[in-house]
Design an enzyme around this catalytic site. Structure first.
Site, PDB file in Angstrom:
ATOM      1  N   LYS A 260     120.646  92.247  90.340  1.00  0.00           N
ATOM      2  CA  LYS A 260     120.731  92.571  88.908  1.00  0.00           C
ATOM      3  C   LYS A 260     119.309  92.676  88.354  1.00  0.00           C
ATOM      4  CE  LYS A 260     125.455  91.424  88.897  1.00  0.00           C
ATOM      5  NZ  LYS A 260     126.434  90.423  89.184  1.00  0.00           N
TER       6      LYS A 260
ATOM      7  N   HIS B 290     123.576  86.816  85.608  1.00  0.00           N
ATOM      8  CA  HIS B 290     123.081  87.651  84.504  1.00  0.00           C
ATOM      9  C   HIS B 290     121.990  86.969  83.688  1.00  0.00           C
ATOM     10  CE1 HIS B 290     126.188  90.664  85.208  1.00  0.00           C
ATOM     11  NE2 HIS B 290     126.970  89.639  85.483  1.00  0.00           N
TER      12      HIS B 290
ATOM     13  N   SER C 261     129.973  87.717  82.370  1.00  0.00           N
ATOM     14  CA  SER C 261     129.568  89.079  82.722  1.00  0.00           C
ATOM     15  C   SER C 261     130.249  90.150  81.881  1.00  0.00           C
ATOM     16  CB  SER C 261     129.804  89.328  84.210  1.00  0.00           C
ATOM     17  OG  SER C 261     131.108  88.989  84.579  1.00  0.00           O
TER      18      SER C 261
END
Ligand SMILES: *Cc1c(COP(=O)(O)O)cnc(C)c1O
Length: 387
Positions: free
Chosen positions: A238, A207, A179
Site C-alpha cells: 500500500k 492502511h 479499509s
C-alpha cells in the site's frame, strides 16, 4: 442439476443482485492518470497513498535488487530462501516501528491467516471488530478458537465479552484504519482492555503504515503505544508501493511466530530483490513528510468542498474517504456515471461491506493534484444532482 449448471445458476443469482465484479485492465503504471481499458482515466482507487508504486527511485531499486540478488528466493525461509537482505529488511522494519523484532511475509493476507492459529487453539478466544479485514476473519476461523465479533469500535461491548469469557488465552484483533470506512480504531482503549483482561492485541496497520504517525511509522506510533502484548501487522503493497507484509512485536513472540506460523513456513520466500527495494521504500516513507503533507491537503480539500445531499460522506481522517450511497445498484450507477466522466472510483458492495451500505470508496494519493481533487468533487456534485 449437474455441478456446472448449479454453478451457472449461482453466477446468475450474483448478477441479479448486482454483485458481479469485473476487472479493468491498465496499460500504464500505477498512478492517478492511467490508461484503463483503452481510455484515459483519473483514478481514485489505489492504496498507493504516497505515490511510490511507480516512483522512479523505487523502480530503479527493484532493478538494482535483481542485479544484486537475482530473480527469486528459491525456497522457503526456513529451508534455504532467507537472504542477508531479508535480515536487513526485518531489522529496518523493527527499528522503524519501534518494535524489538519483525518477520517479513509475502503478503498481508498470509500474515493475518497465520497469526491466530500460532497463538491460540481450541479453548481460546478471539475478540474481533465486526468490520475487520477478511484476512483476519479467515485467520480466526483457521485457529479453531472461539470467534467473538463486537460492533464496530464498540469498546463497551468488547469489555463485556472479555469479562464474560472463560477462555484460557485471549486475542483482540482490529484493523487500525478500517479499509472500507477510513476511520481509526480506539487503539489506546483496546490496549487498556487487553491489559485488564490479559489478552494479546493484534493491530492490522495495512492502511496506517507509511501514512500515520511521525515519519509514517504507523497508527501505533501516532497513538504513542508500545507494549509486549501488541502485535503490529504492516503491509508493504500500500503506502510502501511494492508488495509484502510483516508482523512486528516482542522478540519472543516473533520467534514463536517464526517457529510455528504455517503461512510462513510452507511458502516460498519473497524475492530478495523485493526486500532490497523495500529498504528503499522505507527510506522514502521516512523522508516522506512532504508527501504526507500533500496527502493531508487533498483530504482537507475534499472535506472542505464536497457538499452532498442524499449521499453521505463518511467520517474519516485518513486518505480513505468513502461516500455512502446505500443501495447496490445505485452505487454501481454512480460509479458508472463517474466512469463516463473519465473518473475511476470503485463501488464497494456486500460482502465487502454490510448490506445496505454500498458506497463509493475514494482513496487519495500524494500523486494526485489539487486539480484532480476538484474534478472529482465537481463530478460528484453533478452526478448526485442528476440521478
Ligand atoms: C490489503 C489488506 C490486507 C492484505 O494485505 P496484502 O499484502 O494485500 O495481502 C490485510 N489487511 C488489511 C486491513 C488490508 O487492507
Amino acid at each position: 442439476m449437474t455441478l456446472l449448471s448449479q454453478l451457472r445458476a449461482d453466477l446468475a443469482d450474483h448478477a441479479g443482485k448486482s454483485l458481479i465484479r469485473r476487472r479493468r485492465t491498465l496499460d500504464t503504471p500505477c498512478g492517478p492518470h492511467a490508461v484503463v481499458d483503452g481510455r484515459q482515466m483519473l483514478a481514485f482507487c489505489s492504496n498507493d497513498y504516497l505515490g511510490l508504486a511507480a516512483h522512479p527511485t523505487l523502480s530503479a531499486a527493484i532493478a538494482e535488487g535483481a542485479a544484486r540478488w537475482g530473480a527469486g528466493a528459491g525456497a522457503s525461509h526456513l529451508v534455504s530462501g532467507h537472504y542477508a537482505v531479508h535480515e536487513r529488511l526485518e531489522a529496518r522494519l523493527a527499528e522503524f516501528t519501534g518494535c524489538e523484532r519483525a518477520l517479513v511475509f509475502s503478503t498481508g493476507y498470509m500474515v493475518n491467516m497465520g497469526i491466530a492459529a500460532a497463538l491460540l487453539g481450541r479453548g481460546d478466544a478471539i475478540f474481533a471488530d465486526r468490520l475487520n479485514h477478511a484476512s483476519l476473519v479467515d485467520g480466526a476461523l483457521l485457529s479453531r478458537a472461539e470467534h467473538h465479533r463486537y460492533a464496530h469500535g464498540d469498546t463497551a461491548a468488547l469489555s463485556r465479552l472479555l469479562a464474560g469469557s472463560t477462555a484460557r488465552r485471549k486475542l483482540i484483533v482490529t484493523d487500525s484504519v478500517f479499509s472500507m470506512d477510513g476511520d481509526i480504531a480506539p487503539l489506546a482503549e483496546l490496549l487498556a482492555l487487553a491489559e485488564a483482561h490479559d489478552a494479546w492485541l493484534l493491530v492490522d496497520d495495512a492502511h496506517g503504515f507509511g501514512v500515520l504517525g511521525p515519519q509514517g511509522r504507523g497508527a501505533l506510533a501516532a497513538a504513542g503505544l508500545a507494549h509486549w502484548r501488541l502485535l503490529l501487522v504492516g503491509t508493504l503493497g500500500k503506502a510502501a508501493g511494492l508488495s509484502g507484509a510483516f508482523v512486528a512485536g516482542h522478540a519472543d513472540v516473533i520467534e514463536w511466530l517464526m517457529q510455528t506460523m504455517r503461512t510462513y513456513i510452507f511458502t516460498t520466500g519473497a524475492p530478495p530483490a523485493l526486500a532490497h527495494a523495500l529498504l528503499t521504500a522505507i527510506d522514502l516513507i521516512e523522508r516522506g513528510d512532504a508527501l504526507r503533507a500533500t496527502l493531508a491537503a487533498h483530504q482537507q480539500q475534499l472535506r472542505g468542498t464536497l457538499r452532498l445531499v442524499q449521499w453521505q460522506r463518511m467520517p474519516s481522517t485518513t486518505p480513505i474517504q468513502p461516500v455512502k450511497i446505500g443501495d447496490n445498484a445505485a452505487a454501481v450507477a454512480a460509479a458508472a456515471a463517474l466512469w463516463d466522466d473519465g473518473l475511476w472510483v470503485p463501488a464497494i458492495r456486500p460482502p465487502t461491506v454490510p448490506p445496505g451500505t454500498a458506497r463509493l470508496r475514494i482513496s487519495l494519493s500524494a500523486a494526485h493534484t489539487e486539480h484532480d481533487v476538484s474534478r472529482l468533487t465537481n463530478a460528484l456534485h453533478r452526478i448526485e444532482a442528476t440521478p
